[in-house]
Structures are given as structure tokens and as C-alpha cells.
Motif scaffolding. Structure first.
Motif, mmCIF file in Angstrom:
data_model
loop_
_atom_site.group_PDB
_atom_site.id
_atom_site.type_symbol
_atom_site.label_atom_id
_atom_site.label_comp_id
_atom_site.label_asym_id
_atom_site.label_seq_id
_atom_site.Cartn_x
_atom_site.Cartn_y
_atom_site.Cartn_z
ATOM 1 N N VAL A 78 -31.394 -47.386 -31.162
ATOM 2 C CA VAL A 78 -30.735 -48.168 -30.109
ATOM 3 C C VAL A 78 -31.348 -47.867 -28.745
ATOM 4 C CG1 VAL A 78 -28.539 -48.606 -28.959
ATOM 5 C CG2 VAL A 78 -28.588 -48.288 -31.430
ATOM 6 N N ALA A 79 -31.683 -46.595 -28.509
ATOM 7 C CA ALA A 79 -32.286 -46.237 -27.224
ATOM 8 C C ALA A 79 -33.642 -46.916 -27.049
ATOM 9 C CB ALA A 79 -32.421 -44.712 -27.128
ATOM 10 N N THR A 80 -34.453 -46.945 -28.115
ATOM 11 C CA THR A 80 -35.756 -47.621 -28.048
ATOM 12 C C THR A 80 -35.581 -49.117 -27.843
ATOM 13 O OG1 THR A 80 -36.622 -45.933 -29.541
ATOM 14 C CG2 THR A 80 -37.952 -47.910 -29.244
ATOM 15 N N TRP A 81 -34.577 -49.684 -28.520
ATOM 16 C CA TRP A 81 -34.311 -51.125 -28.364
ATOM 17 C C TRP A 81 -33.943 -51.473 -26.918
ATOM 18 C CZ3 TRP A 81 -29.018 -53.164 -28.108
ATOM 19 C CH2 TRP A 81 -28.964 -54.563 -28.131
ATOM 20 N N LYS A 82 -33.074 -50.689 -26.302
ATOM 21 C CA LYS A 82 -32.697 -50.951 -24.916
ATOM 22 C C LYS A 82 -33.869 -50.733 -23.970
ATOM 23 C CE LYS A 82 -27.807 -49.729 -25.505
ATOM 24 N NZ LYS A 82 -26.716 -48.820 -25.083
ATOM 25 N N ARG A 83 -34.677 -49.699 -24.244
ATOM 26 C CA ARG A 83 -35.844 -49.421 -23.392
ATOM 27 C C ARG A 83 -36.869 -50.541 -23.474
ATOM 28 N NH1 ARG A 83 -37.318 -47.205 -18.759
ATOM 29 N NH2 ARG A 83 -39.419 -46.286 -18.824
ATOM 30 N N ALA B 188 -29.326 -55.214 -34.727
ATOM 31 C CA ALA B 188 -29.480 -55.298 -36.178
ATOM 32 C C ALA B 188 -30.595 -56.264 -36.559
ATOM 33 C CB ALA B 188 -28.162 -55.727 -36.821
ATOM 34 N N GLN B 189 -30.664 -57.438 -35.886
ATOM 35 C CA GLN B 189 -31.714 -58.392 -36.216
ATOM 36 C C GLN B 189 -33.082 -57.907 -35.757
ATOM 37 O OE1 GLN B 189 -31.352 -62.506 -35.956
ATOM 38 N NE2 GLN B 189 -29.230 -62.579 -36.722
ATOM 39 N N GLU C 219 -35.247 -63.636 -24.011
ATOM 40 C CA GLU C 219 -34.996 -64.468 -25.174
ATOM 41 C C GLU C 219 -35.758 -63.904 -26.367
ATOM 42 O OE1 GLU C 219 -32.935 -66.924 -25.420
ATOM 43 O OE2 GLU C 219 -32.366 -66.962 -23.297
ATOM 44 N N PRO C 220 -35.216 -64.010 -27.557
ATOM 45 C CA PRO C 220 -35.930 -63.500 -28.744
ATOM 46 C C PRO C 220 -37.097 -64.401 -29.093
ATOM 47 C CG PRO C 220 -33.889 -64.573 -29.401
ATOM 48 C CD PRO C 220 -33.880 -64.534 -27.901
ATOM 49 N N PHE C 221 -38.231 -63.774 -29.435
ATOM 50 C CA PHE C 221 -39.400 -64.553 -29.847
ATOM 51 C C PHE C 221 -39.172 -65.123 -31.242
ATOM 52 C CE2 PHE C 221 -43.785 -65.478 -30.915
ATOM 53 C CZ PHE C 221 -44.287 -65.943 -29.711
ATOM 54 N N ILE C 222 -38.544 -64.332 -32.102
ATOM 55 C CA ILE C 222 -38.150 -64.821 -33.432
ATOM 56 C C ILE C 222 -36.718 -65.323 -33.303
ATOM 57 C CG2 ILE C 222 -37.749 -64.192 -35.847
ATOM 58 C CD1 ILE C 222 -39.822 -62.002 -35.526
ATOM 59 N N PRO C 223 -36.451 -66.579 -33.607
ATOM 60 C CA PRO C 223 -35.110 -67.138 -33.398
ATOM 61 C C PRO C 223 -34.020 -66.314 -34.097
ATOM 62 C CG PRO C 223 -36.680 -68.867 -33.964
ATOM 63 C CD PRO C 223 -37.393 -67.569 -34.188
ATOM 64 N N THR C 224 -32.866 -66.275 -33.452
ATOM 65 C CA THR C 224 -31.738 -65.549 -34.024
ATOM 66 C C THR C 224 -31.238 -66.264 -35.274
ATOM 67 O OG1 THR C 224 -31.089 -64.798 -31.821
ATOM 68 C CG2 THR C 224 -29.424 -64.637 -33.569
ATOM 69 N N ARG C 225 -31.077 -65.493 -36.345
ATOM 70 C CA ARG C 225 -30.641 -66.069 -37.624
ATOM 71 C C ARG C 225 -29.115 -66.066 -37.702
ATOM 72 N NH1 ARG C 225 -34.923 -62.826 -38.327
ATOM 73 N NH2 ARG C 225 -33.560 -60.998 -38.535
ATOM 74 N N VAL D 156 -40.550 -58.451 -32.131
ATOM 75 C CA VAL D 156 -39.445 -58.079 -33.017
ATOM 76 C C VAL D 156 -38.131 -57.879 -32.279
ATOM 77 C CG1 VAL D 156 -41.043 -57.004 -34.635
ATOM 78 C CG2 VAL D 156 -39.980 -55.600 -32.865
ATOM 79 N N THR D 157 -38.153 -57.613 -30.968
ATOM 80 C CA THR D 157 -36.921 -57.276 -30.257
ATOM 81 C C THR D 157 -36.084 -58.517 -30.002
ATOM 82 O OG1 THR D 157 -38.006 -55.403 -29.180
ATOM 83 C CG2 THR D 157 -35.954 -56.201 -28.200
ATOM 84 N N ASN D 158 -34.865 -58.458 -30.445
ATOM 85 C CA ASN D 158 -33.879 -59.499 -30.164
ATOM 86 C C ASN D 158 -32.895 -58.912 -29.165
ATOM 87 O OD1 ASN D 158 -31.637 -61.282 -30.199
ATOM 88 N ND2 ASN D 158 -32.154 -61.968 -32.272
ATOM 89 N N PRO D 159 -32.876 -59.367 -27.916
ATOM 90 C CA PRO D 159 -32.019 -58.741 -26.907
ATOM 91 C C PRO D 159 -30.524 -58.900 -27.184
ATOM 92 C CG PRO D 159 -32.985 -60.760 -26.060
ATOM 93 C CD PRO D 159 -33.658 -60.490 -27.384
ATOM 94 N N ALA D 160 -30.180 -59.842 -28.049
ATOM 95 C CA ALA D 160 -28.766 -60.075 -28.336
ATOM 96 C C ALA D 160 -28.291 -59.344 -29.582
ATOM 97 C CB ALA D 160 -28.500 -61.573 -28.500
ATOM 98 N N SER D 161 -29.198 -58.761 -30.368
ATOM 99 C CA SER D 161 -28.780 -58.143 -31.624
ATOM 100 C C SER D 161 -29.754 -57.014 -31.995
ATOM 101 C CB SER D 161 -28.723 -59.183 -32.754
ATOM 102 O OG SER D 161 -28.450 -58.555 -33.982
#
Length: 321
Positions: free
Chosen positions: A288-293, A230-231, A302-308, A223-228
Motif C-alpha cells: 500500500v505504501a508503494t502504491w500511494k508513493r 487491489a486492481q 486516471e488508470p491506464f488499464i481501465p477499471t474492471r 499497473v497503478t490504479n489510483p482508485a483501487s
């Protein structure tokens, strides 16, 4: 009232270590005072209320905690309300001052009017003319009550003030808008609004297709998108629909202890009828802290689920995201 237990701390307004038995005794005494004035059918005299307030003052000498102070405040409020009600109900003499009766007696005192009983006792058949009022008589009586010299200025009073002249009425001018300055709202037609397809259904299907290409995958890597950020939250949202429909299973890996998800076949209607299936709900905290961690720990590049692409709606000639 004597205190029990440990000695009281002198001069301390708040004492959290006050003896519990002493506090209970204070509360009992305050509740007894409240019961004596709570009955609305009992008419308390001013002396009785004063006695009760003095008793409350004695109890307040031992109050060291907010609960007992609240009882004291509530008692004073009730006492003040009763006193205020009694003050509004006071009547002086016969009640409201009767102006007509006062003028009648004042006129009779100055000799300008005789009561009916005096007129009946007069045997004279000749009607006497109305005698002038003896103002000096009432003046001598007033002089005994006040040594103040009357002044002419007080007799004029507000009559000496010039009367205000009302300004002549002017009709209000009608405000006319300049039609050149008016801005008409943008008109929208049916073809200007492009209705987009259901994005949620499409994205849920896309997440399901991604999961079918792998056997098992770490939840955060999926689920983690390193570039977003929100996504990443949206991916969790879409994944929750698949878990709810039993198309995706969630478990903790026995080897690494990581949370993993994988695609599975939902149970058929026969399986649902034969087996007792229990629904379980889980709350996943993802900030946000969990996302960065997660990006740092699992080295997500790279995101496993493509960026929409960012969705938008066109209204007229403008786009709104």
C-alpha cells in the motif's frame, strides 16, 4: 580449576567477556562427566553418582554463559534419571510383603497353629481341640512398640459410615425435535449456478491490448490504479503472464532510470533452437505504501488499464462477490 586470561567479574551470573580458553576447559570437563554416565551397561552406585554431582557443582562455580549452563543441566537430568531408575528397582528384604506368610507366623505366635516339625515331635495320639488365640500375647508385644491407647472408634473405621443408596434407574426420555423449528438448507440446481468464463485469460488479453497501443510505458503508470489498490495488484499479476510468455519486455530506461515495459514479438521455435535463452525471474514488492508513493511521484490521476467491474457469482437467488 583456575581461571585464565582476564580476571573474572565477581558476583556476575552472566559474563559475555569470559575467557574463551576457560570456557573450552569447562566444556571439556562437563563432556568428560557426561561420558562417565552415558554407558547404559555400567551400574553406578549411589556414592559414585554423589561424587560426580559434587564434581559438577565445582565446575558450575566458573559457569558464566548459557552453553556451559546447558551442559550442567543436562548432566543433572541424566543423574536424576539414573537415581530414579535405581530407586524403582530397590527391594527391601526378600521383596514384596507376603501377607499369607505373615498371617501364618502370627497365628503360630499366638498358639493357634503349630509348625509341621512341632506336630511331628508330639508323641500323643490324642488330637487336641483348636485352642483359642492368645491375643494378649501379641498385645504385650505390640505394647513394647507403642504407648498409644487403642480406641473403639478406630476399629469401626469406614464400616461406621452409612452405605449410599443407589438411585433407581430411570429410562432416558427421548428428545423429539419440533419439525416446525427446523430450517431446510437451500437447494441448488444446475441452472442456479452461473459459471463465469476464465477471468484471468480475458484480463491478460486486455492488458496485452493496452500495451500494443503504446511504444513504451512506465511500469508503475501502467499497473497503478489510483482508485483501487487491489486492481493494481491484479494488473501486476496479469502482466507477469505476458512477461513469462516473452510477449512483453522489461528494462530500465537509460535516460531516466525508470522501469519500463513494452510489447514485443516472442521468439520463434527456430530462434529458441539456435540461441541459448536464459530465464530470469524478478520479485516486485508492491504494498500500500508503494502504491500511494507511485500515485504521488508519477502524478497518476486516471488508470491506464481501465477499471474492471467487480465479479460476482449467483447462487440461487443471492449474489456472492
Amino acid at each position: 580449576m583456575s581461571s585464565q586470561g582476564s580476571p573474572r567479574k565477581e558476583g556476575l551470573a552472566y559474563d559475555p567477556d569470559q575467557d574463551p580458553e576457560e570456557k573450552r576447559e569447562i566444556r571439556r570437563n562437563y563432556r568428560s562427566l557426561h561420558k562417565t554416565i552415558d554407558d547404559p551397561h555400567v551400574d553406578h552406585t549411589a556414592v559414585e553418582l554423589e561424587t560426580k554431582v559434587e564434581r559438577a557443582n565445582e565446575l558450575f562455580q566458573n559457569v558464566k554463559n548459557p552453553q556451559e549452563a546447558t551442559l550442567d543441566s543436562a548432566f543433572l537430568v541424566k543423574t536424576a534419571t539414573i537415581n530414579s531408575r535405581k530407586a524403582r528397582g530397590l527391594k527391601f528384604g526378600t521383596g514384596v510383603f507376603d501377607v499369607d506368610n505373615f498371617i501364618t507366623k502370627l497365628t503360630a505366635f499366638m498358639g493357634g497353629y503349630r509348625p509341621p516339625e512341632d506336630a511331628a515331635s508330639d508323641n500323643s495320639d490324642v488330637e487336641e481341640d483348636d485352642a483359642p488365640l492368645e491375643w494378649a500375647k501379641i498385645g504385650r508385644r505390640a505394647l513394647a512398640k507403642s504407648r498409644r491407647v487403642p480406641a473403639m472408634g478406630y476399629m469401626l473405621g469406614p464400616l461406621s459410615l452409612p452405605q449410599k443408596q443407589r438411585a433407581p434407574h430411570k429410562p432416558r426420555e427421548k428428545f423429539e425435535k419440533n419439525k416446525k423449528d427446523e430450517t431446510r438448507p437451500q437447494e441448488l440446481r444446475e441452472e442456479d449456478i452461473q459459471r463465469s468464463e476464465n477471468e484471468t485469460t480475458k484480463n491478460v488479453a486486455a492488458v496485452a491490448a493496452v500495451l500494443e497501443s503504446v511504444e513504451k510505458i512506465n511500469l508503475f503508470k501502467l499497473v497503478t490504479n489510483p482508485a483501487s489498490f487491489a486492481q493494481s495488484v491484479e494488473n501486476i499479476f496479469y502482466l507477469s503472464f505476458l512477461v513469462r510468455d516473452a510477449k512483453v519486455a522489461f528494462e530500465t530506461s537509460e535516460d531516466t532510470g525508470e522501469p519500463v515495459v513494452f510489447a514485443c514479438e516472442p521468439p520463434s521455435d527456430e530462434d529458441r533452437a539456435e540461441a541459448v535463452l536464459l530465464k530470469r525471474q524478478m520479485i516486485l514488492e508492491f504494498d500500500v505504501a508503494t502504491w500511494k508513493r507511485a500515485i504521488e511521484v508519477f502524478d497518476i490521476r486516471e488508470p491506464f488499464i481501465p477499471t474492471r467491474a467487480r465479479a460476482g457469482t449467483r447462487l440461487g437467488k443471492q449474489w456472492y462477490g
